[in-house]
Design a protein around this motif. Sequence first.
Motif, PDB file in Angstrom:
ATOM      1  N   LEU A 144       0.830  -1.212   0.000  1.00  0.00           N
ATOM      2  CA  LEU A 144       0.000   0.000   0.000  1.00  0.00           C
ATOM      3  C   LEU A 144       0.864   1.261   0.000  1.00  0.00           C
ATOM      4  O   LEU A 144       0.576   2.227  -0.710  1.00  0.00           O
ATOM      5  CB  LEU A 144      -0.925   0.007   1.226  1.00  0.00           C
ATOM      6  CG  LEU A 144      -2.061  -1.011   1.217  1.00  0.00           C
ATOM      7  CD1 LEU A 144      -2.713  -1.077   2.594  1.00  0.00           C
ATOM      8  CD2 LEU A 144      -3.084  -0.655   0.153  1.00  0.00           C
ATOM      9  N   GLY A 145       1.926   1.237   0.790  1.00  0.00           N
ATOM     10  CA  GLY A 145       2.832   2.386   0.836  1.00  0.00           C
ATOM     11  C   GLY A 145       3.534   2.620  -0.485  1.00  0.00           C
ATOM     12  O   GLY A 145       3.752   3.767  -0.893  1.00  0.00           O
ATOM     13  N   SER A 146       3.866   1.539  -1.170  1.00  0.00           N
ATOM     14  CA  SER A 146       4.511   1.676  -2.479  1.00  0.00           C
ATOM     15  C   SER A 146       3.571   2.334  -3.478  1.00  0.00           C
ATOM     16  O   SER A 146       3.986   3.190  -4.266  1.00  0.00           O
ATOM     17  CB  SER A 146       4.944   0.311  -3.004  1.00  0.00           C
ATOM     18  OG  SER A 146       5.906  -0.261  -2.157  1.00  0.00           O
ATOM     19  N   VAL A 147       2.310   1.936  -3.449  1.00  0.00           N
ATOM     20  CA  VAL A 147       1.318   2.554  -4.332  1.00  0.00           C
ATOM     21  C   VAL A 147       1.160   4.033  -3.983  1.00  0.00           C
ATOM     22  O   VAL A 147       1.085   4.890  -4.869  1.00  0.00           O
ATOM     23  CB  VAL A 147      -0.038   1.820  -4.253  1.00  0.00           C
ATOM     24  CG1 VAL A 147      -1.124   2.572  -4.992  1.00  0.00           C
ATOM     25  CG2 VAL A 147       0.094   0.405  -4.797  1.00  0.00           C
ATOM     26  N   LEU A 148       1.144   4.336  -2.695  1.00  0.00           N
ATOM     27  CA  LEU A 148       1.013   5.734  -2.262  1.00  0.00           C
ATOM     28  C   LEU A 148       2.203   6.584  -2.706  1.00  0.00           C
ATOM     29  O   LEU A 148       2.033   7.753  -3.046  1.00  0.00           O
ATOM     30  CB  LEU A 148       0.912   5.819  -0.735  1.00  0.00           C
ATOM     31  CG  LEU A 148      -0.469   5.750  -0.152  1.00  0.00           C
ATOM     32  CD1 LEU A 148      -0.395   5.795   1.366  1.00  0.00           C
ATOM     33  CD2 LEU A 148      -1.345   6.860  -0.662  1.00  0.00           C
ATOM     34  N   SER A 149       3.392   6.003  -2.675  1.00  0.00           N
ATOM     35  CA  SER A 149       4.571   6.786  -3.050  1.00  0.00           C
ATOM     36  C   SER A 149       4.556   7.167  -4.526  1.00  0.00           C
ATOM     37  O   SER A 149       5.159   8.153  -4.928  1.00  0.00           O
ATOM     38  CB  SER A 149       5.857   6.038  -2.710  1.00  0.00           C
ATOM     39  OG  SER A 149       5.995   4.906  -3.531  1.00  0.00           O
TER      40      SER A 149
END
Length: 128
Positions: free
Chosen positions: A30-35
Amino acid sequence: MTTPAKSPVLTALRVLAVITAVAAIAQTALGSVLSVNLAAGAIRASHAGTATIILVLTVVTAVVAILWSRKGGSKGLLYHAIGMVVLAVIQFALGEMGVEIVHIVIGVLFLVGSVALATLAIRKPVRA
């Protein structure tokens, strides 16, 4: 008398550690998508919700690690579990404050630490 491998406390510790590691992997995704896409509102909400779940999981895992340690289990697992709680609290605070670079770096540490805790809990019942 219960053997170490069949201890319900050790079993709970192993299950909680694995669930926490899986949640950390999902959180990383999820954090990778957000970045890549900072405007993704639903992803941001999911990331925040998962963070809350992970924070609770790490606290419960640490409590179970304390119980395991009191039964004569590994002090290393105990300290590792407590360290994960500390990292989770720091991560949660950094995420709320929007300190993204440090949040990402500590997130990687949290991911590695949570997978390591699960691996250690499964592989080394050590005493008790």
